[in-house]
Design a protein around this motif. Sequence first.
Motif, PDB file in Angstrom:
ATOM      1  N   THR A  25       0.948  -1.282  -0.087  1.00  0.00           N
ATOM      2  CA  THR A  25       0.077  -0.204   0.213  1.00  0.00           C
ATOM      3  C   THR A  25       0.939   1.315  -0.152  1.00  0.00           C
ATOM      4  O   THR A  25       1.633   1.522   0.974  1.00  0.00           O
ATOM      5  N   GLY A  92     -15.605  -3.534  -6.631  1.00  0.00           N
ATOM      6  CA  GLY A  92     -14.277  -3.044  -5.916  1.00  0.00           C
ATOM      7  C   GLY A  92     -14.448  -2.720  -4.656  1.00  0.00           C
ATOM      8  O   GLY A  92     -13.492  -2.361  -4.101  1.00  0.00           O
ATOM      9  N   PHE A  93     -15.845  -2.663  -4.048  1.00  0.00           N
ATOM     10  CA  PHE A  93     -15.723  -1.757  -2.746  1.00  0.00           C
ATOM     11  C   PHE A  93     -15.383  -2.721  -1.566  1.00  0.00           C
ATOM     12  O   PHE A  93     -15.461  -3.938  -1.713  1.00  0.00           O
ATOM     13  N   SER A  94     -14.667  -2.094  -0.753  1.00  0.00           N
ATOM     14  CA  SER A  94     -14.082  -2.988   0.470  1.00  0.00           C
ATOM     15  C   SER A  94     -14.482  -2.007   1.640  1.00  0.00           C
ATOM     16  O   SER A  94     -14.183  -0.847   1.670  1.00  0.00           O
ATOM     17  N   GLY A  95     -15.213  -2.562   2.747  1.00  0.00           N
ATOM     18  CA  GLY A  95     -15.477  -1.883   3.913  1.00  0.00           C
ATOM     19  C   GLY A  95     -14.402  -1.454   4.708  1.00  0.00           C
ATOM     20  O   GLY A  95     -14.550  -0.396   5.418  1.00  0.00           O
ATOM     21  N   SER A  96     -13.175  -1.865   4.419  1.00  0.00           N
ATOM     22  CA  SER A  96     -11.998  -1.559   5.223  1.00  0.00           C
ATOM     23  C   SER A  96     -11.585  -0.209   4.574  1.00  0.00           C
ATOM     24  O   SER A  96     -10.631   0.652   5.429  1.00  0.00           O
ATOM     25  N   LYS A  97     -11.799   0.123   3.563  1.00  0.00           N
ATOM     26  CA  LYS A  97     -11.461   1.387   2.961  1.00  0.00           C
ATOM     27  C   LYS A  97     -12.890   2.324   2.494  1.00  0.00           C
ATOM     28  O   LYS A  97     -12.928   2.593   1.284  1.00  0.00           O
ATOM     29  N   ASN A 100     -13.171   5.522   0.448  1.00  0.00           N
ATOM     30  CA  ASN A 100     -13.035   5.806  -1.043  1.00  0.00           C
ATOM     31  C   ASN A 100     -14.827   5.914  -1.362  1.00  0.00           C
ATOM     32  O   ASN A 100     -14.922   6.520  -2.514  1.00  0.00           O
ATOM     33  N   LYS A 222      -6.979  -1.697  -7.678  1.00  0.00           N
ATOM     34  CA  LYS A 222      -8.122  -1.070  -7.887  1.00  0.00           C
ATOM     35  C   LYS A 222      -8.973  -1.318  -9.119  1.00  0.00           C
ATOM     36  O   LYS A 222     -10.183  -1.467  -9.084  1.00  0.00           O
ATOM     37  N   ASP A 260      -3.364   0.351  -3.400  1.00  0.00           N
ATOM     38  CA  ASP A 260      -2.767  -1.141  -3.215  1.00  0.00           C
ATOM     39  C   ASP A 260      -2.461  -1.547  -4.443  1.00  0.00           C
ATOM     40  O   ASP A 260      -2.983  -1.307  -5.542  1.00  0.00           O
TER      41      ASP A 260
END
Length: 361
Positions: A25, A92-97, A100, A222, A260
Amino acid sequence: LLVTSTHIESYQVTTGPLSRNETYTGISLREESVFKAESSGYVNYYAREGSKINANGAVYGLSSGKIAETKSALTADELEKIRSSMLSFSKGFSGSKFNNTYSFKNQLEGSILQYEGISTDGNADSQVVTIGGQNICKAQEDGIILYSMDGYENKTVENITAADFDQTSYHETDLKTSEKVQAGDNIYTNITSELWSLIIPLSDKQAAKLEGRSTIRVKFLKDDMTQSGDFSIIKIDGNKYGKIDFSRGLIRYASDRFLDIELVTNTVVGLKIPLSSIVTKDFYVIPDKMAATDPKTGNTGFIMEEKTKSGKNASVFKDVSIYAKIEDPVTDQTKESSETTYTYYVDKSAFKEGDAIVNQE
């Protein structure tokens, strides 16, 4: 027959990398400036978030009062572009980010504004012109427009610190507002160069592995796009970091401060077999000195000793399924004789426990 027979599942075997590359990252550093409102008023945005703009292109307008909303329908093509953008973000969604989400919100609003708003082209010398009771403010330089800021705008390789890589303390401010702004308030960011750098933290082991490289290929997780950049190793607060310089592709990641990536260093490719398609099998492992050749067929097999009906011993050639013939490791004994020996892997069903095979010699 089809219902009762054993179902055979098929697999498509594809060629691909046999080992996974390491992921990192990094922080994106670029030439960018935050611009302030020329005067007070209510803002109307005309440049799309994350889009390129020419010098003298209209970015926003300021009016003394809120402009009455007008209802306008988007075309089918415009709606399809918005749906496609939303689908791409959702996949491409991630709950940890989650941060965004705000960048995507700005980008989506900018797209709609572009479809409904005025042209962003301009050729007047003045950076502020008055049209229809609005002060239209124009870009001073070519660039990429963002309606956000995060405090990293003045970060460079010389002043970035290890603490800047802590994403838990990272905060991005959305500059878009429906409220009245005052002269001097931050209102948009302009990225003015296609040259940009990505800084990634490295362990000592990773740095040693990458030492000596001058270029490297990068895969952006991404969107799975890849491109090459100039690579060097630098030190920040006494620790080693990788610096990757790019001359293109910035517009795809203009709204992302943290990216990333995967460094494409493993280039060995082969056939990737699904684990569920791999089976295990038991074999008899037999040295090649026990093997024999059938004079009639030329097949390799083994001589098995059997009892005849009269009780006498008889030697019978046994034709078997041989799955592999593997060369044995060199030992001191075979090294002296220069003799290469082999081991046969024989289908276990060819013999019963207790069967005897004999060496013809």
